[in-house]
Design an enzyme around this catalytic site. Sequence first.
Site: not given
Ligand code: 13P
Length: 256
Positions: A176, A100, A238-239, A13-14, A217, A98, A170
């Site tokens: 993050g 966010e 994510g990251g 997930n960019w 993470s 998601h 998640e």
């Molecule tokens: P991180 O891997 O950066 O913690 O993000 C996870 C995420 O929200 C994937 O959708």
Amino acid sequence: MDKQKRKAIVAGNWKMNMTRPEAGELIKAIRPLVSAAECEVVVCVPFTDLDAAAKALKGSEIRLGAQNCHWEPSGAYTGEISVPMLRELGAEYVIVGHSERRQYFGETDQTANRRLRAALFGGLKAILCVGETLSQREANDTNDVIARQVTEGLREVPAGRLGDVVIAYEPVWAIGTGKTATAEEAGQACAFIRGLLAGICGDEETACGVTIQYGGSMNPKNAAQLLAQYDIDGGLIGGASLKAADFAAIVEAASK
Ligand code: 13P
């Protein structure tokens, strides 16, 4: 169905990262590193990168995904993107609900459900994100929150369509932050989700076949342990998905 028979999916997930040229470069770097993957590999890119990413992915097994979709196929919804638009650009997956989007953009279980149904009936596979916040976990509400998000998120989805649904667990406090749920915590939550799925569709076999990812993470160091959990079938990254070598290392861990 046992874990080995379920489809493992590692999806990047960019988020709101990568211009078009950067997206092309990242995909070019990822492609050779995951060419022997034994799991499904997906990159969920910003809308503006979809076209460039589809071109950069031509001839590879890596699937393309988006990070959101609207529930109407077209109309007066300024700033929104529909499922037919995503399909036309070559997307096969879309993330819905998601945390966010829930946290910053007013996403609710109901809107996530509308997006998910539009995705499925429009020919996309949907990755439904669920997970508790830190305060919900501390108040021992984790299972209640997940149960509500899964049940409402899948409302009016026929059991026969669950094959096109991926659930991503998640925990919000792990996204993050560098804090990962322990493998046991994550495994327990994913097992709980599988139990919910069995209840929702009334069919254990179908529930056992659904891919459940962990996200939060996940990185090359912790991936193997998380992925070894019986009910964790992949990751939503994510990251670490923005670094070709790290993403590839997670894909390799999921291929074992
Ligand atoms: P991180 O891997 O950066 O913690 O993000 C996870 C995420 O929200 C994937 O959708």
